[in-house]
Design an enzyme around this catalytic site. Structure first.
Site, PDB file in Angstrom:
ATOM      1  N   HIS B  50       0.860  -1.253   0.049  1.00 20.32           N
ATOM      2  CA  HIS B  50      -0.100  -0.091   0.091  1.00 20.32           C
ATOM      3  C   HIS B  50       0.803   1.250   0.057  1.00 20.32           C
ATOM      4  CE1 HIS B  50      -3.182   2.774   0.797  1.00 20.32           C
ATOM      5  NE2 HIS B  50      -2.719   3.304   1.872  1.00 20.32           N
ATOM      6  N   ASP B  52       1.327   4.836  -0.292  1.00 25.20           N
ATOM      7  CA  ASP B  52       0.556   6.438  -0.265  1.00 25.20           C
ATOM      8  C   ASP B  52       1.119   7.307  -1.267  1.00 25.20           C
ATOM      9  OD1 ASP B  52      -1.259   6.177   1.849  1.00 25.20           O
ATOM     10  OD2 ASP B  52       0.327   5.663   3.144  1.00 25.20           O
ATOM     11  N   ASP B 174      -7.664   1.702   2.362  1.00 28.53           N
ATOM     12  CA  ASP B 174      -6.908   2.735   3.572  1.00 28.53           C
ATOM     13  C   ASP B 174      -7.909   3.834   3.586  1.00 28.53           C
ATOM     14  OD1 ASP B 174      -5.440   3.573   5.445  1.00 28.53           O
ATOM     15  OD2 ASP B 174      -4.190   4.761   4.086  1.00 28.53           O
ATOM     16  N   HIS B 424      -5.381   9.931  -0.612  1.00 28.53           N
ATOM     17  CA  HIS B 424      -6.429   9.946   0.707  1.00 28.53           C
ATOM     18  C   HIS B 424      -5.497  10.454   1.857  1.00 28.53           C
ATOM     19  CE1 HIS B 424      -4.549   5.895   0.423  1.00 28.53           C
ATOM     20  NE2 HIS B 424      -4.473   5.998   1.633  1.00 28.53           N
TER      21      HIS B 424
END
Lengths: 984, 984
Positions: B50, B52, B174, B424
């Site tokens: 994941h 970001d 997320d 996000h």
């Protein structure tokens, strides 16, 4: 020295050992080195990982990457990753060092991976450096175990990769100071050079200023140069990369960001910094080649990070050459760097002393670890003794030793456990507590495997398959068999190549025993009461009331048998005297006691009629908590830093607990405090005074860390000089507040004067011919702070971590969590200096290779063989059989050692010749071929790079001739290694 | 809906876009899924990372692995490593999600690596999931930007990998709560399913108990099922692996130690734990398939650790099947797992509301980020407006737009910057401060590139290459040209497909100006004095004394021009009144003020004759410091947690600063405190009341964190109901202390009642026909705590980190380090509910796509074209041109949107038809082909998996017919995407 070519047969059979998968097109070794540019500064980037064989985690935890919450480190992944990355570009290089890890990894690889790795090795892209099982500690290891652990790793490499797997360079980047004997060993193993990272900060500063970072180390005063000469280099940044260029996953330095489309393009500034770093480093070194260690502890777990950024660094730095830059960066290895230094054909400075003690700052002397974990240090030493016995009996007992009536036994488990224990955070005592337990557990498992082998072997040799037990707790007087049996036999195996006599103490519950030797002859014996400290230490593990004491004599490399029968039950006669006698004495020595204090007063050698005043007592330095104004460095596992130069005395007087005076032994038990006691002991017929000390649990409820010493104060005018051995072999002169190679600014008057001893220390006076020698049972720290004084650090219990990574205060809990109790022995001899070695050499050798006792209940069967020697005759007194070990089915490896230095003994410091065919009693030697000390090369093939140094511009090769092919001559301190083809 | 097949030519030319390197033997997609075992519990291990797109580090720092001291993360290495590891075993799988990173990486790869990766993709071993430029935030993003960022990533995948690169699954593991509009968008983009990780802890608990972790989300009330139906699954462990099975380098779980020769062999216990974990997880799900997310934040930088241990896990767990175990583990992907769920052919529960707000514990409501970083939130929104203008003008201006008189311009920079900003932890305001600056910098660079393009395009369209400036600081009344010029022209470009009127405010130093439109007609204007707060905020960046206010009218998708000349120099007339007038009003609205407090009192719609009592004021919640007995959770970037449910009032009364009453605008400036002020404003001819608030620097010297709201209190009997939009589109009903899908236990009476709005919120009463609607200029948090009340959080300044990783208190320093000042606008309308949308839909759309003003000094040259529309005619009021963007040389992408919901407008909630050939004024449309919403698939090829759900067991495919191939019909809330072949 031309190698023996006796038997073509043996060469054929043994050559199989060396027939490794070296392809015809392999270009390993110096041939595989990258091209450099003569007109430029060549920067050799050496990608490497430093993989501690245990430290904060156990060796297996490190291997698997378990318990990463303690330290992120997983060697399996390092090797996976490096092998992947090396394949991506033939220019990339990597070195690997610790075979304890590589061996684990190799075992788990499939054929495909093995083929790839072999090819990388054959092309010099993956190069083994150092190549021992571990990177041994240099202060606290014994040369015997060091040679074994190196040989274990080197043999694996040779078996697996052949000549391309042979390391050219010794690489001790982390050990905390460097022993001359290690350098000598490396030289004799055929290494072309040696690099290390740590040395005294003052020494380093001077060497940088004078460009003496690289030198020729003349590592023996006995061996003729260049046999023990070793080219030695100090690495520029310890073993780390230069600041700003660490690209491991564990580092936070900026990566090279070379995509102009992304933020923070930094190629220009990175290149500029690198060029400036390289030019600055070059000012400390003599040639236009410099080395940069690109790696550190457990790095390269994700090798891509390193290589990707180094690829870019090389690309962009070298691109500047088109604009006139004179810096050339390349992937390289220590060997390739070394080759360039050799080709430079310069004259290098010379070094003859060693690199102890190591300080990394004014108040940061790494002299505590000389003593840290004294129980582990002894256990390691006893394990070595057992291992030598084990490998000897494996040879002498033949194949049934490994698989016999007592099951499957082996010496490999112990070899590997000992290999691991030599690591510079193992026997050094600088590991975490749980890791120390793991080392001990590995050794214990080694013992178990060896004991099976030994029982099998003794069954073969004695002809008796009756149950046989070893008693490993004799030091605390625990042995269920001797405690309970009314009649038992004791086998005494002597691993030395000469007959020995040895005092034996067996825990018993009778008050009188009959002891007879193998010939049925009665032997004097005496039951002495247990000391209070022994009773306290053993607690409820045994119930013996006394110890049966007698002296045994065992044949060379063989055993004899004693029969012990209870004559009278009940506790030993109570004849406790609470006052020291004025003196005790035997044929050779007399000791007097001070009537007021109960302490030793004088020691006399009755043969030479020499006497010294000798006062001995116990003290403790209050360990610094790191809170004083000079420095915040506390004492810890590594570092010794007393709070004050004046130690506290445990007690000015010794209470006398027990006095035993008999024809077997005379002993006086001194009680100093609840945690310090000692037995002063003189066995009949022996030339050494034994001081058996018991220290612990060291109290810490007062909030003070304690570093416990015993100090021997004499009237010898030693004037600040004293002597310590190097790894148990050659002796170096030490001098208070002085270093031979630089003008010392002493900043720690006690810790800065401590040196490691592995087996002995002595003081003497040039003017009065008295030498007091202390032989120890394990490695310890020693100093001579006062004239005529020797102090030995025995035990340490500390309250603070010393901020060198271990992260724990050194406070061993012991079996009952109230602090570890340690017991040990000092053997004191008083002699003229020129006779000292004649005593302390065999004494120390006997301490290192102790007889192994084993017991059988009842009377031995009539057909069992009670005495045996593996040798046709004892070896000459100067010759020590260092190694006797099965190599493969038909061949054995032996090492013969001249155990005297060139000038230390009028009697023994002479060449001595041994006939290899006439050594052994149980098998025929069909052929012999000499090998390098590491047993990974035929001696005849051993051609080392030659180096000019200040003393001998062109060293002459040694060319002593052996008298005949079978008769080999040993010169003082020489070790010769032979592979023998044998027939049982 | 069958796609248009008008022109074979266009299909030929466009098909090149989709002609990607899919080999003939490619078995990607569902065909590449691993075999499973029907009689067993199949555990799908999904290796994933994941990544970001900015959070604690900037996107480029994450890409490179820079600043690892902040967070260890380097995406370049992740992709390197995964690609290496995937090659080692065809069974291994990996999914990749964030194309912002993959794009960077791909750019830097050589051909060989690209070929390898393409093959991995073609074989389904590397699968793209989600595939947007980032994983967008769902609470604070606008659907327009979300569709753009998804399309950007999907186009990269399609261009690079073709059909095998097309993601089948949406993956928002997320984001902190889930918007229904996002689900609707994913469905319309052709995704077969959607998985996420975070939902309210009570909701999750219930779903686990009732096996409702997987469901069909009916994501639109307007679109006919199954168009907006999306199979949705809640992942079992967020997006982490089950406890004890994290083998990333960032984890400390035990590796599988399967060598019995080494310590701590743990295969049996690991297998046992895994089987028990799997069986336990299976109890929460309906089928005999379960998914485990094997990865987490920035994991797989060293993928070997993961794969090596998972290989072993699979081997040893499956080996137990021979002994009857019923657990089958396999490498898999979300698509493969989804396919198995689909094959199970079950009926799934249905979901119709959304997943806001998200709470991970009783006092941990993630409702603060709805407002966090309000200035960044506005800048992102304005950037979207500019980007749409930019892509429109790139089409309308033709090739010279990119390379013209003002240099090289592009829209790609802004597209990527906006793509990153949707992340996000970007527009959400939950990044570190330095990362927030980076997002803003990227947007600013996007502006710069777009502005060049726009100047080029306007030069083409107007025929004038005279210098043209944009004034980006009009919100603080700074524009050097208008401040100093005596005569200038202003171009107003309107990106909406209908004509708009718009009030313009220009900083000036004169007191009277002449303003004429493109036809030379005079326009009413008025110079009003600057408010005190504007003067404070702009500081020394400008020196205007007043603002010239007038209304402009601009044609659809085009511009017009105004000429402004100074008539009278000097400051605006000083007619300051310090008392609020009893009322202000225009043709449509009347507002009254309370004479005592200076606050609003009533609002009247003069057309409908509706009046509400309307009091409005500013308050602040004292942010919890996390030190109370219920919970230690403080307010932070993510979490809103007031210390008390009663906010502090900033001031009970408003001081009236300035009152301007003119024919252009009537405004009353209210001053509440040094850090809160507001202008109440009524422009002539407009149906909305504007409240321009200015908040900051929020004082924190009192040691109290503050969450500033404005609250509108009315006499509307809303009874706890209120309404908020989802990503700026459909509206959801909210109800205080209530959740539609579970029996809520409310534990945070304020924070637990906050919801995100992106463009509007309203309250209404079923019984009295009055609806107060608030249209906002950015995303904010909103709640209706009291009957008839709406409160909107405007700004937050906090003193503590909320322990969700960001590691900083949200306390924006602002330009002068004393705290950020934020200014914004709320537009209020009062209407009957059934007419509300007719006003707020265009009002909000106008807020989203604002006219772009640009200025030229002096008088325009006579041959310059003062007015232009890119459309042949305005689109019907219900139709919004969502996208107009150059696709390649001869084709453009358009999206037409029906901007009304099915039942909200009596007038507009009807199907509406548009003729594609008659849209544009400047080019001919030669062909059109409909695409999926993400523009990565022909609409005709879009065949989604079908799912049974509780409501409609077998959904009927939508089959509305368009009237003719060129005439396309839009139903309420429908968006249709076309690729048009065009000729300029």
């Amino acid at each position: 020295m031309p190698p023996l070519h006796i038997c073509s047969l043996i060469l054929c059979s043994i050559s199989a050992v060396f027939s490794s998968p070296v392809g015809r097109d392999s270009v390993c070794g110096y041939k595989s080195c990258p091209a450099t540019k003569p007109s430029m500064l060549n920067v050799h980037l050496v990608p490497h990982t430093h993989d501690d064989v245990g430290w904060l985690k156990t060796v297996d935890q490190y291997y698997y990457g378990d318990r990463n919450y303690i330290q992120h480190a997983g060697v399996q992944y390092i090797l996976d990753s490096v092998v992947d990355q090396l394949q991506k570009d033939p220019a990339r290089r990597f070195i690997y060092v610790e075979i304890a890890f590589f061996y684990r990894w190799w075992k788990q690889q499939d054929q495909k991976t093995r083929r790839i790795v072999t090819q990388l090795v054959n092309e010099g892209r993956l190069e083994f450096i150092n190549g021992g099982w571990c990177m041994s500690d240099e202060a606290t290891t014994h040369y015997s175990a060091v040679i074994d652990q190196m040989s274990l790793g080197l043999r694996f490499l040779n078996d697996t990769f052949g000549e391309c797997g042979r390391p050219r360079v010794a690489w001790h980047i982390d050990p905390f100071g460097h022993a001359r004997e290690h350098a000598s060993i490396f030289a004799q193993m055929g290494y072309d050079g040696f690099f290390f990272g740590r040395l005294d900060y003052q020494d380093k500063g001077r060497r940088m200023r004078t460009k003496e970072m690289e030198m020729v180390w003349r590592a023996s005063e006995s061996l003729k140069p260049p046999v023990a000469n070793l080219f030695t280099g100090v690495l520029p940044n310890g073993y780390n990369p230069p600041a700003g260029f660490c690209w491991d996953q564990s580092c936070d330095d900026a990566p090279i960001r070379d995509d102009p489309d992304l933020e923070d393009y930094n190629v220009d500034v990175m290149v500029q910094n690198f060029v400036s770093t390289a030019n600055s480093q070059a000012t400390y070194y003599k040639t236009n080649h410099i080395i940069m260690t690109m790696g550190s502890d457990f790095q390269y777990e994700n090798a891509n990070l390193w290589y990707k950024n180094m690829d870019k660094l090389i690309k962009y730095v070298n691109a500047l050459q088109a604009n006139g830059s004179k810096v050339n960066v390349l992937y390289s290895t220590p060997s390739c760097y070394l080759q360039e230094l050799n080709l430079a054909n310069l004259t290098w400075p010379q070094k003859t002393d060693d690199f102890f003690p190591y300080a990394d700052d004014a108040h940061d002397f790494w002299t505590g670890y000389f003593t840290s974990r004294p129980a582990l240090k002894l256990y390691e030493r006893l394990s070595n003794s057992l291992l030598q016995t084990c490998t000897q009996l494996e040879v002498l007992g033949g194949p049934k030793s490994r698989s016999g009536p007592f099951g499957e036994g082996d010496s490999d488990t112990m070899k590997r456990a000992m290999g691991v224990a030599q690591h510079h955070d193992a026997v050094s005592g600088t590991e975490k507590q749980h890791v120390a337990y793991d080392y001990a557990k590995r050794l214990a498992r080694g013992w178990a495997h060896c004991e099976v082998l030994i029982r099998n072997s003794l069954a073969v040799l004695t002809g008796s398959e009756a149950p046989r037990v070893m008693c490993e707790n004799l030091n605390i007087s625990v042995c269920p068999l001797t405690e309970s049996s009314h009649k038992f036999s004791m086998n005494v195996y002597n691993p030395l190549a000469r007959a020995v006599s040895w005092p034996v103490r067996l825990p018993v519950n009778g008050s009188q025993y009959s002891v007879t030797d193998a010939n049925g002859k009665a032997v004097d014996s005496q039951v002495v009461p247990l000391t209070k400290s022994t009773q306290e230490v053993r607690r409820n593990r045994g119930y013996a009331k006394g110890e049966l004491v007698f002296q045994v004599k065992a044949p060379p490399l063989g055993y004899t048998t004693y029969i012990i029968s209870l004559l009278q039950d009940g506790p030993p006669e109570d004849k406790i005297v609470h006052r020291a006698p004025p003196s005790i004495q035997n044929k050779f020595l007399k000791v007097t006691f001070d009537d007021n204090t109960g302490l030793l007063k004088t020691l006399t050698n009755l043969e030479t009629q020499q006497t010294i005043q000798l006062s001995q007592n116990f003290y403790w330095y209050n360990a610094s908590a790191g809170n004083n104004y000079e420095s915040n460095q506390p004492s810890g596992a590594y570092i010794f830093r007393p709070n004050s130069s004046t130690p506290f005395i445990v007690n000015k007087t010794a209470q006398i607990e027990v006095v035993t005076v008999s024809g077997v032994v005379q002993e006086v038990t001194q009680w100093f405090s609840p945690w310090v006691s000692q037995v002063v002991r003189l066995y009949e017929g022996r030339r050494e005074l034994e001081l058996e000390w018991t220290v612990g649990p060291v109290p810490i409820k007062d909030g003070l860390g304690k570093e416990v010493i015993t100090r021997l104060d004499t009237d010898i005018q030693s004037s600040g000089y004293f002597y310590t051995d190097s790894n148990g072999r050659e002796v170096l002169e030490r001098r208070k507040d002085y270093r031979p190679t630089w003008d010392l600014k002493q900043s720690e008057p006690i810790a800065g004067n401590y040196y490691p001893i592995n087996s002995r220390a002595f003081i003497k006076a040039s003017d009065d011919k008295r030498q007091l020698t202390v032989v120890t049972d394990r490695s310890q720290g020693v100093g001579s702070i006062y004239n005529g004084s020797l102090e030995i650090m025995l035990h340490r219990r500390l309250l603070y971590d010393d901020v060198r990574g271990v992260g724990e205060p050194l406070s061993e809990p012991g079996e009952f969590n109230d602090g570890l109790v340690v017991r040990g022995r000092l053997l004191l001899t008083l002699t003229p200096p020129d006779q000292a070695a004649d005593t302390h050499r065999p004494l120390a050798q006997g301490m290192v290779l102790q007889p192994l006792l084993s017991f059988q209940d009842g009377t031995p069967s009539t057909n069992s063989k009670l005495e045996f020697s593996g040798l046709q005759a004892a070896l000459p007194p100067a010759v020590h059989m260092l190694t006797l070990s099965q190599w493969d089915k038909d061949s054995i490896l032996i090492r013969l050692e001249h155990q005297y230095e060139a000038k230390e003994s009028k009697t023994y410091s002479q060449p001595v010749t041994v006939n290899l065919q006439k050594l052994f009693s149980t098998f025929k030697v069909l052929g012999a071929s000499e090998m390098s000390l590491g047993a990974n090369q035929w001696k005849k093939d051993m051609t080392r790079l030659s180096w000019n140094n200040e003393m001998n511009v062109k060293p002459v090769p040694v060319s002593d001739k052996d008298p005949s092919p079978w008769e080999v001559t040993l010169n003082p301190m020489e070790i010769r290694t032979f592979l023998l083809q044998v027939q049982q």
